[in-house]
Design a protein around this motif. Structure first.
Motif, mmCIF file in Angstrom:
data_model
loop_
_atom_site.group_PDB
_atom_site.id
_atom_site.type_symbol
_atom_site.label_atom_id
_atom_site.label_comp_id
_atom_site.label_asym_id
_atom_site.label_seq_id
_atom_site.Cartn_x
_atom_site.Cartn_y
_atom_site.Cartn_z
ATOM 1 N N ASP A 267 -2.571 -0.718 8.528
ATOM 2 C CA ASP A 267 -2.473 -1.506 7.298
ATOM 3 C C ASP A 267 -1.152 -1.214 6.593
ATOM 4 O OD1 ASP A 267 -2.847 -2.902 4.967
ATOM 5 O OD2 ASP A 267 -4.464 -1.627 4.184
ATOM 6 N N LYS A 274 2.762 -1.701 1.150
ATOM 7 C CA LYS A 274 2.477 -0.375 0.607
ATOM 8 C C LYS A 274 3.760 0.435 0.503
ATOM 9 C CE LYS A 274 -2.201 0.167 2.454
ATOM 10 N NZ LYS A 274 -2.858 0.213 1.128
ATOM 11 N N ASP A 344 -2.531 -6.925 0.613
ATOM 12 C CA ASP A 344 -3.007 -5.567 0.900
ATOM 13 C C ASP A 344 -4.514 -5.431 0.658
ATOM 14 O OD1 ASP A 344 -2.872 -2.950 1.675
ATOM 15 O OD2 ASP A 344 -2.024 -2.205 -0.221
ATOM 16 N N GLU A 346 -6.843 -6.649 2.339
ATOM 17 C CA GLU A 346 -7.089 -7.371 3.581
ATOM 18 C C GLU A 346 -8.427 -7.030 4.221
ATOM 19 O OE1 GLU A 346 -5.671 -4.540 3.490
ATOM 20 O OE2 GLU A 346 -6.630 -3.535 5.172
HETATM 21 MN MN MN Z 1 -4.759 -2.860 2.431
#
Ligand code: MN
Ligand code: BES
Ligand code: ZN
Length: 496
Positions: A267, A274, A344, A346
């Protein structure tokens, strides 16, 4: 992986060589079986010197005890003789594993003054040894400096009054431990090695145990209308998969129980990227899928008398020119539209389609999903409890009880219309983020929009599945959280 100790069970007989562990409760010294290993009774002489009173998980050791050819004789405190529960036996096994040092030939004498542990206790102790001995070191080509030769496998013989019963119990317990270790392996594996395609292949391997495994690729998912899951995957060249695992150990017509896992193999956050610091931890963002896969392994290997479905959504949340953008609107399999305001967030997009598919196809008795879903759950609960959200009190209570028994603990958090409102969108049926507060709850509300009336629980395991503080039975970054918990849930409530 680290060399796994081999486990055997036998009747009592004083070992002549190697390392011997004996148990001592705080109500007495050493049992006759333990004393037979120590003709000079050096251990009991050492007790007062070491101020050893048999306190749980304390220990005292004597090296090369006089009058024997043993390397080491170690007493482990078991606390109270009676009333040691399953988890206490796991911890005692973990304590033994922690003090193996370089021993290769090990006997554990399982008898205390006033108590003869059962075959089940012996099996749990063995399980604790295996859990604690695990380490993820397959990529370490250089040995530790103090390690002149490669580690030899450890052979542990557990001496008990009931070796046959212990062996039988261990066959079941070992199935579950193998499931936990599989989950740990999957979580620890880096994302360059384990992407959606490779994870699906690992799930497929469960066929060897009699699990029916189907793998859906992008084309099939597109046909099914899984626009929410596929939107997450579209910024990665590594494809998306869904694995559907079925273990049919129950009555033929009995509707199954279902477990659904978030399997984001990495991720990055996507376009809502991020920060660099700590991003490496996102290789573990498939901890939910790993737990479901480990659970399916456990149930099949111990031939659980239940019908169980496992569904895992496997994607990489990466960024390239095809990646979805904030503001994109996707159509989920349910037909509901979602405005993706933060790429993000997700995991919920992946689970939306996985939950809907699972419910639609199997009409299960209940669905439990597991996901490393939010940082917010760690703010709320730290790393010792996973967040539990449910639309069904009975399911929530059963999960909580299984959590207590296995010490994979859950803390129930609220759901409600006031929170649900926060994900209404002006451009679509919903948006994938809410406001500033209650992030773990908002994520759960989002999932609830994809489960209809089916009894359902969501476990947010962001704090417990990865980067977990080490303890008596786990030293690994990926803890395998959820496998023992859900095996217990099934065993206690849903087997014939
Ligand atoms: Mn995420
Ligand atoms: N996988 C993360 C959650 C996570 C964070 C798990 C840290 C384990 C450790 C998830 O996909 C995520 O990024 N969640 C966001 C949601 C936010 C954008 C609403 C979060 O928690 O910050
Ligand atoms: Zn994530």
């Amino acid at each position: 992986m680290s060399q796994r100790p081999s486990i055997a069970f036998a009747k009592f007989s004083a070992p002549k060589t190697g390392t011997v562990f004996v148990l001592s409760a705080d109500e007495g010294g050493l049992s006759d079986a333990a004393r037979a290993c120590d003709p000079g009774k050096t251990l009991e002489r050492a007790f007062p010197v070491a101020e050893f009173t048999g306190k749980f998980a304390s220990s005292v050791e004597v090296l090369a005890p006089e009058g024997t050819s043993l390397d080491r004789l170690v007493a482990i405190g078991a606390g109270k003789v009676s009333g040691l529960d399953e988890y206490a036996w796991l911890k005692l096994g973990g304590t033994i594993a922690a003090s193996l040092r370089k021993a290769t030939d090990v006997a554990v004498v399982l008898e205390m003054v006033g108590a003869s542990p059962s075959g089940k206790d012996a099996a749990s102790l063995a399980a604790g040894i295996l859990l604690r001995s695990y380490s993820f070191d397959k990529y370490k080509t250089r040995k530790d400096k103090d390690e002149a030769e490669p580690k030899k496998p450890v052979k542990v013989t557990i001496q008990t009054a009931a070796p046959a019963a212990a062996k039988k119990a261990f066959a079941e317990v070992e199935a579950v431990i193998d499931g936990v270790l599989l989950a740990r392996d999957l979580v620890n594996e880096p994302a360059n090695v384990l992407g959606p395609v490779e994870f699906a292949a690992r799930a497929k391997e469960l066929e060897a145990l009699g699990v029916k495994v189907e793998i859906l690729a992008e084309r099939e998912m597109k046909k099914l209308g899984m626009g929410s899951l596929l939107g997450v995957a579209q910024g990665s060249p590594r494809g998306a998969r869904m694995a559907i695992m079925q273990w049919n150990g129950g009555k033929p017509k009995d509707s199954p129980v279902a477990f659904v896992g978030k399997g984001v193999t990495f991720d990055t956050g996507g376009n809502s990227m991020k920060p660099a610091s700590g991003m490496e931890d996102m290789k573990g963002d498939m901890g939910g899928a790993a737990a479901v896969t480990g659970l399916m392994h456990a149930l099949a290997a111990r031939k659980a008398k239940a019908n169980v479905v496992g569904v895992i959504g496997l994607v990489e949340n990466a960024v390239d020119g095809h990646a979805q953008r904030p503001g994109d609107i996707v159509i989920s399999m349910s037909g509901q539209t979602i405005e993706v305001l933060n790429t993000d967030a997700e995991g919920r997009l992946v689970l939306a389609d996985a939950l809907w598919y699972c419910n639609d196809r199997f009409q299960p008795k209940f669905m439990v999903n597991l996901a490393t879903l939010t940082g917010a759950v760690m703010v709320a609960l730290g790393q010792h409890y996973a967040g539990l959200f449910s639309n069904n009190d009975e399911l929530a209570e059963r999960l909580t009880a299984a959590g207590q028994a296995t010490q994979e603990r859950l803390w129930r958090m609220p759901l409600g219309a006031e929170y649900d409102k926060l994900i209404d969108s002006k451009n679509a049926d919903m948006k994938n983020i809410g406001g500033r507060y209650g992030g773990a709850i908002i994520a759960a509300q989002f999932l609830q929009r994809f489960v209809k009336e089916t009894p359902w629980a969501h476990l947010d395991i962001a704090g417990t599945a990865i980067g977990s503080p080490s303890n008596e039975i786990n030293q690994s970054w990926g803890s395998g959280f959820g496998v023992r918990l859900l095996d217990r849930l099934v065993r206690d409530n849903y087997e014939q």
